[in-house]
Design a protein around this motif. Structure first.
Motif, PDB file in Angstrom:
ATOM      1  N   UNK A 201      63.807  63.450  65.331  1.00 24.50           N
ATOM      2  CA  UNK A 201      64.910  64.078  66.076  1.00 24.50           C
ATOM      3  C   UNK A 201      65.740  63.043  66.833  1.00 24.50           C
ATOM      4  N   UNK A 202      65.122  61.968  67.259  1.00 21.56           N
ATOM      5  CA  UNK A 202      65.814  60.968  68.068  1.00 21.56           C
ATOM      6  C   UNK A 202      66.199  59.706  67.293  1.00 21.56           C
ATOM      7  N   UNK A 203      65.850  59.654  66.029  1.00 21.83           N
ATOM      8  CA  UNK A 203      66.045  58.417  65.263  1.00 21.83           C
ATOM      9  C   UNK A 203      67.524  58.051  65.109  1.00 21.83           C
ATOM     10  N   UNK A 204      68.387  59.042  65.103  1.00 23.15           N
ATOM     11  CA  UNK A 204      69.812  58.756  64.883  1.00 23.15           C
ATOM     12  C   UNK A 204      70.382  57.823  65.952  1.00 23.15           C
ATOM     13  N   UNK A 205      69.733  57.754  67.114  1.00 23.76           N
ATOM     14  CA  UNK A 205      70.246  56.910  68.187  1.00 23.76           C
ATOM     15  C   UNK A 205      69.693  55.498  68.205  1.00 23.76           C
ATOM     16  N   UNK A 206      68.734  55.214  67.320  1.00 21.62           N
ATOM     17  CA  UNK A 206      68.125  53.882  67.308  1.00 21.62           C
ATOM     18  C   UNK A 206      69.123  52.874  66.740  1.00 21.62           C
ATOM     19  N   UNK A 207      69.225  51.712  67.410  1.00 19.41           N
ATOM     20  CA  UNK A 207      70.195  50.708  66.971  1.00 19.41           C
ATOM     21  C   UNK A 207      69.747  49.315  67.406  1.00 19.41           C
ATOM     22  N   UNK A 208      69.921  48.340  66.509  1.00 16.79           N
ATOM     23  CA  UNK A 208      69.733  46.941  66.891  1.00 16.79           C
ATOM     24  C   UNK A 208      71.071  46.459  67.419  1.00 16.79           C
ATOM     25  N   UNK A 209      71.177  46.354  68.743  1.00 14.06           N
ATOM     26  CA  UNK A 209      72.468  46.059  69.367  1.00 14.06           C
ATOM     27  C   UNK A 209      72.854  44.593  69.256  1.00 14.06           C
ATOM     28  N   UNK A 210      71.843  43.702  69.290  1.00 11.11           N
ATOM     29  CA  UNK A 210      72.194  42.281  69.316  1.00 11.11           C
ATOM     30  C   UNK A 210      70.962  41.460  68.944  1.00 11.11           C
TER      31      UNK A 210
ATOM     32  N   UNK B 257      65.462  36.773  69.518  1.00 16.14           N
ATOM     33  CA  UNK B 257      65.380  37.767  70.585  1.00 16.14           C
ATOM     34  C   UNK B 257      66.339  38.889  70.222  1.00 16.14           C
ATOM     35  N   UNK B 258      65.811  40.130  70.163  1.00 17.00           N
ATOM     36  CA  UNK B 258      66.613  41.270  69.718  1.00 17.00           C
ATOM     37  C   UNK B 258      66.714  42.314  70.804  1.00 17.00           C
ATOM     38  N   UNK B 259      67.921  42.825  70.986  1.00 15.32           N
ATOM     39  CA  UNK B 259      68.146  43.947  71.892  1.00 15.32           C
ATOM     40  C   UNK B 259      68.192  45.224  71.051  1.00 15.32           C
ATOM     41  N   UNK B 260      67.308  46.156  71.353  1.00 13.19           N
ATOM     42  CA  UNK B 260      67.171  47.379  70.555  1.00 13.19           C
ATOM     43  C   UNK B 260      67.374  48.589  71.461  1.00 13.19           C
ATOM     44  N   UNK B 261      68.230  49.501  71.030  1.00 14.50           N
ATOM     45  CA  UNK B 261      68.460  50.737  71.780  1.00 14.50           C
ATOM     46  C   UNK B 261      67.568  51.839  71.223  1.00 14.50           C
ATOM     47  N   UNK B 262      66.797  52.480  72.107  1.00 20.18           N
ATOM     48  CA  UNK B 262      65.836  53.512  71.710  1.00 20.18           C
ATOM     49  C   UNK B 262      66.018  54.759  72.572  1.00 20.18           C
ATOM     50  N   UNK B 263      67.176  55.408  72.542  1.00 19.32           N
ATOM     51  CA  UNK B 263      67.354  56.608  73.373  1.00 19.32           C
ATOM     52  C   UNK B 263      66.377  57.711  72.961  1.00 19.32           C
TER      53      UNK B 263
ATOM     54  N   UNK C 272      65.330  48.067  80.035  1.00 15.50           N
ATOM     55  CA  UNK C 272      66.375  48.454  80.990  1.00 15.50           C
ATOM     56  C   UNK C 272      66.975  49.765  80.501  1.00 15.50           C
ATOM     57  N   UNK C 273      66.473  50.881  81.040  1.00 12.60           N
ATOM     58  CA  UNK C 273      66.922  52.187  80.575  1.00 12.60           C
ATOM     59  C   UNK C 273      66.466  52.407  79.148  1.00 12.60           C
ATOM     60  N   UNK C 274      67.408  52.699  78.253  1.00 18.80           N
ATOM     61  CA  UNK C 274      67.070  52.909  76.839  1.00 18.80           C
ATOM     62  C   UNK C 274      67.188  51.621  76.040  1.00 18.80           C
ATOM     63  N   UNK C 275      67.525  50.501  76.714  1.00 15.85           N
ATOM     64  CA  UNK C 275      67.630  49.215  76.024  1.00 15.85           C
ATOM     65  C   UNK C 275      66.349  48.420  76.224  1.00 15.85           C
ATOM     66  N   UNK C 276      65.905  47.797  75.111  1.00 15.51           N
ATOM     67  CA  UNK C 276      64.646  47.071  75.135  1.00 15.51           C
ATOM     68  C   UNK C 276      64.842  45.736  74.419  1.00 15.51           C
ATOM     69  N   UNK C 277      64.115  44.695  74.908  1.00 19.09           N
ATOM     70  CA  UNK C 277      64.221  43.389  74.288  1.00 19.09           C
ATOM     71  C   UNK C 277      62.879  43.003  73.662  1.00 19.09           C
ATOM     72  N   UNK C 278      62.988  42.476  72.425  1.00 25.11           N
ATOM     73  CA  UNK C 278      61.814  42.060  71.650  1.00 25.11           C
ATOM     74  C   UNK C 278      62.027  40.620  71.190  1.00 25.11           C
TER      75      UNK C 278
ATOM     76  N   UNK D 112      64.397  53.760  58.667  1.00 22.19           N
ATOM     77  CA  UNK D 112      64.416  52.381  59.133  1.00 22.19           C
ATOM     78  C   UNK D 112      65.808  52.078  59.657  1.00 22.19           C
ATOM     79  N   UNK D 113      65.898  51.199  60.631  1.00 25.98           N
ATOM     80  CA  UNK D 113      67.187  50.703  61.130  1.00 25.98           C
ATOM     81  C   UNK D 113      67.175  49.190  60.971  1.00 25.98           C
ATOM     82  N   UNK D 114      68.159  48.669  60.253  1.00 26.43           N
ATOM     83  CA  UNK D 114      68.293  47.226  60.052  1.00 26.43           C
ATOM     84  C   UNK D 114      69.416  46.690  60.926  1.00 26.43           C
ATOM     85  N   UNK D 115      69.253  45.446  61.346  1.00 30.84           N
ATOM     86  CA  UNK D 115      70.285  44.816  62.179  1.00 30.84           C
ATOM     87  C   UNK D 115      71.581  44.652  61.380  1.00 30.84           C
TER      88      UNK D 115
END
Length: 849
Positions: A736-745, A764-770, A806-812, A846-849
């Motif tokens: 249900x929430x996958x549509x919002x997943x994104x590799x932002x940077x 280092x990847x910034x990933x949005x996981x709302x 940081x909120x819905x943003x995560x760094x890996x 799957x979400x690819x950068x």
């Protein structure tokens, strides 16, 4: 007049001969020579006239002969020795018993056909023979398998030929009482009746017959019983017959009825209920639907919760290399048949969804119901990942979760007795079934070349005698007169190179490719110094007129009086004929359109007997051709024109025969032994023989699929299926929430101006996981060789560690090692992550950068 009912009446066995009853009803006799010898001793002439069928012999032997044997001390000694050997085989621990508690206590194996022996004609071709060999090898290894199939009252058809060479089909009426079967009964001796609901309030009933295959029980469901209306009685009339409605009812009986038969059998016999359910092709897919229904009713699970529980313990094997070979039903037909079944139809239909919204795809359902799936050779696994890749959008073919276990064949069934007694399948490494790693049948190295060649000549001569017998019988059945058949007495030659070609006759197997240049083939057949002879067999599906035309073309060519002593098409290819072919042919020819042969196990059976393969590199031959076990026919895959491709590959066959195969066969030493040919035989027996064993295949299934599936099934069932409930809830939430997943940077450091092997790149990847957390996902760095279009190949992945949120943003972050020179690339991808998933691609997103 027509008989109202068919029965088989047997002589009553004297008390002293009672062990014969157990011996004849356990199909171990189909691969155990000592048991067959014992039944031949009952009446050698009757054995010959019954075609080596112990069931038929025991049904026809005279009471007087039985009374005599009951007083014969030598026969009784032999009988008790064989009976004791069977008891030891059934009771002693085998390889599987050494695995411990992690191994499943019971496994149900579903297949639409089983080829155990020609006495039980419930098979059409390779799929059924493979299933039969799977059961036999499981028995030899001690694997607690329960086979599940249907009892077809007419089996598959017997094949004849018309005077002009057209295939004729005849469906024999089979009496279960004349087969090595026992009816499954309740404690009060009434027959167990299995019921499957049908539309309009109708019910399909079936009895369950049990065939004992060594240690393995095979349950066969029979709908031709009085409890059914006429339409339902005919459901199990014949294998692969009837229209869509008929086939759907067969597959419902196999899947739904099969599960119910297993439940009844286990309850009555005290056998543990299966932890793993293995569907051999899509025909058996409804077994998963029935198990979902069971869990929704018995444990109050929702459809999605029950689906998770069922998936964990389900294995699905696909044998199909082309979409046209998949069972597909109109969606409306599925809706009608399952409207009142007990599972929500609107949730059932997506399991079989495909590109055509009006169709329900049984293979797609098998893949969605099975957490573990496999093809039947390494090449077929690759083909399957491409063919079914649309079910996992966004993933490269290599990530599609379909593995590969290459088929094997049951050596005791298919290897000539003389070769086994020579020690061609012995090894200094110990018991081949228990050796870890590669096995070499080095016992063959101790066999003198002259002895080995002499045995091969003996087996070829035996084949020639069988060919002569069958050629004569076929000519008579096609209208020839006795006076015309003198030539059959000298047809074929026991000293001529003999090539076999025998298999089903769909177009892609190219039965008539060898006829592309008839004049050249005729010259090879009639060469005065280096002739060859061809034995050909195969059945076309009754509805496939194209395949029948190919047979007719081959038959007309072989009818030519100039060459009929060198080439023959033998009708009614079955297990009985196949043994002679595998034993006696020097070369096994296989020329399918690559890559449309899923495996091609007939060539394996020839190899076990020292036959050399001459084959397109397809199926198993693509991975196990080693340059010494035969010849690889060059392919012309890049040629789009089919006729041109056939022409090129046919010429390649002629060239190989003329320049390599024939010279090597006829090049002999002073003792008449073709030493280089014998060395190829030796290499085939030593190196290829161990690889093609069905025991190797079944071990692979146990270790790679059955044991993990049992673990997954237990995990899902823990705590009253609490894990299944939580997994279903988690999956729903993630999707249900996958549509919002994104590799932002993505940023990279440490690359430098001139990257060198041995270094690394810090990513280092910034990933949005709302709506999701880092625990819900797996973030990976993927890297490998990169092509001119920036496509990644030979990909390796490393997990990226979560750093901050940081909120819905995560760094890996992760470090990518530079382990290869040349063009190199990397990316970042995000997948759902669950400890219960077999592979990261399981959810298909799957979400690819």
């Amino acid at each position: 007049m027509r008989a109202l009912r068919r029965l088989t009446v047997r002589a009553s066995l004297p008390e002293a001969l009672r062990p014969l009853s157990q011996l004849v009803t356990n199909l171990r006799w189909s691969w155990h020579w000592e048991t067959r010898d014992l039944f031949e001793a009952l009446d050698p002439e009757l054995w010959e006239s019954c075609g080596g069928d112990p069931v038929k012999v025991l049904g026809e032997v005279s009471a007087e002969r039985l009374a005599t044997l009951a007083e014969d001390p030598e026969f009784l000694r032999r009988m008790h020795a064989v009976a004791e050997d069977l008891r030891t085989y059934l009771d002693a621990p085998h390889w599987y018993q050494s695995l411990g508690d992690g191994a499943p206590a019971s496994i149900a194996y579903f297949s639409a056909e089983f080829g155990i022996t020609e006495v039980l004609p419930q098979y059409s071709g390779g799929l059924g023979i493979l299933a039969g060999d799977h059961l036999k090898a499981a028995s030899d290894l001690g694997v607690p398998l329960i086979g599940v199939g249907l009892l077809y009252r007419s089996g598959y058809f017997s094949q004849g030929l018309s005077p002009d060479g057209w295939q004729l089909e005849h469906y024999p009426a089979l009496d279960p009482h004349g087969l090595p079967l026992k009816l499954l009964r309740e404690p009060d001796r009434t027959a167990v009746v299995i019921s499957v609901p049908l539309p309009e309030g109708r019910t399909l009933h079936a009895h369950v017959y049990r065939a004992q295959v060594g240690r393995v029980s095979l349950l066969l469901l029979d709908s031709d019983i009085e409890e059914n209306a006429p339409a339902e009685r005919g459901v199990t009339d014949r294998l692969y017959g009837g229209g869509e409605d008929h086939r759907l009812r067969q597959e419902m009986l196999l899947g739904v009825g099969g599960v119910r038969a297993v439940r009844a059998f286990c309850s009555l016999t005290g056998t543990p209920q299966p932890e793993v359910f293995h569907a051999n092709e899509g025909h058996a897919g409804f077994q998963g639907v029935e198990r979902i229904r069971e869990l929704t009713e018995s444990h109050g699970l929702s459809f999605s919760e029950a689906l998770q529980a069922v998936r964990g313990g389900t294995v699905f094997t696909t044998h199909t290399p082309v979409p046209a070979g998949i069972d597909r039903f109109p969606k409306a037909l599925i809706e009608r048949y399952f409207a009142g079944f007990g599972v929500p139809v609107e949730q059932l239909l997506p399991l079989g969804a495909e590109e055509d919204p009006s169709k329900f795809n049984m293979a797609h359902m098998g893949l969605r119901l099975g957490q573990r799936a496999n093809g039947v050779s390494q090449l077929h696994g690759h083909v399957s990942r491409d063919m079914f890749g649309a079910l996992w959008p966004g993933f490269d073919a290599d990530d599609v979760p379909i593995s590969a276990i290459t088929n094997g064949v049951h050596a005791p069934t298919w290897t000539a007795r003389e070769l086994l007694e020579l020690g061609t399948q012995s090894t200094s490494q110990g018991d081949p079934a228990t050796v870890q790693g590669d096995v070499h049948f080095d016992g063959v190295d101790r066999i003198d070349a002259g002895v080995l060649w002499g045995t091969r000549r003996l087996l070829r001569a035996r084949l020639v005698e069988e060919v002569r017998r069958r050629v004569r019988a076929t000519a008579l059945s096609r209208g020839a007169a006795e006076a015309e058949l003198g030539w059959t007495e000298t047809a074929f030659d026991p000293d001529v190179l003999t090539i076999g070609f025998a298999r089903r006759v769909p177009s892609y197997k190219r039965l008539t490719l060898m006829l592309k240049d008839p004049a050249r083939l005729k010259a090879l057949l009639l060469d005065t110094d280096r002739p060859l002879q061809l034995v050909i067999a195969g059945k076309s599906h009754p509805a496939d007129d194209g395949g029948k035309q190919l047979i007719q073309q081959m038959v007309k060519f072989a009818d030519d009086p100039e060459i009929r002593h060198r080439i023959a098409f033998l009708p009614n290819y079955d297990i009985g004929m196949a043994r002679y072919l595998y034993w006696g042919c020097d070369v096994w020819l296989n020329n399918p359109l690559r890559p449309l042969e899923a495996c091609g196990t007939s060539g394996m059976k020839s190899a076990l007997n020292g036959g050399l393969n001459l084959s397109i590199r397809d199926g198993w031959w693509d991975e196990w051709f080693d340059g010494q076990n035969g010849w690889a026919i060059p392919t012309a895959e890049g040629v789009s024109d089919h006729d041109r491709r056939d022409e090129v590959e046919a010429q390649a066959i002629y060239e190989l025969l003329d320049r390599q195969v024939l010279p090597r066969f006829y090049e002999v030493d002073a003792d008449g032994v073709p030493t280089r040919w014998v060395e190829m035989i030796r290499d085939t027996l030593r190196e290829t023989g161990p690889k093609v064993q069905a025991t190797r295949m079944v071990r692979d299934y146990v270790e790679q699929l059955y044991v993990p599936a049992a673990g997954a099934a237990r995990a899902m069932a823990d705590g009253g299926y609490e894990a299944a409930r939580s997994e279903a809830s988690w999956r729903s939430h993630v999707l249900e929430n996958w549509h919002g997943v994104r590799v932002a940077h993505v940023e990279a450091t440490g690359v430098g101006e001139t990257p060198e092997i041995g270094g690394g790149i810090d990513l280092r990847a910034e990933v949005e996981l709302p709506g999701l957390t880092p625990h819900d996902v797996l973030v990976e760095a993927a890297f490998g060789r990169v092509d001119d279009a920036d496509g990644l190949h030979q990909v390796t992945t490393v997990p990226m560690a979560h750093e901050t949120t940081e909120g819905s943003r995560h760094w890996f972050s992760a470090t990518v090692p530079l382990t290869r020179t040349g063009a190199f690339g990397y990316t970042v991808r995000v997948l759902p992550h669950s400890e219960h998933a077999a592979v990261p691609a399981e959810l298909g997103v799957v979400v690819n950068a």
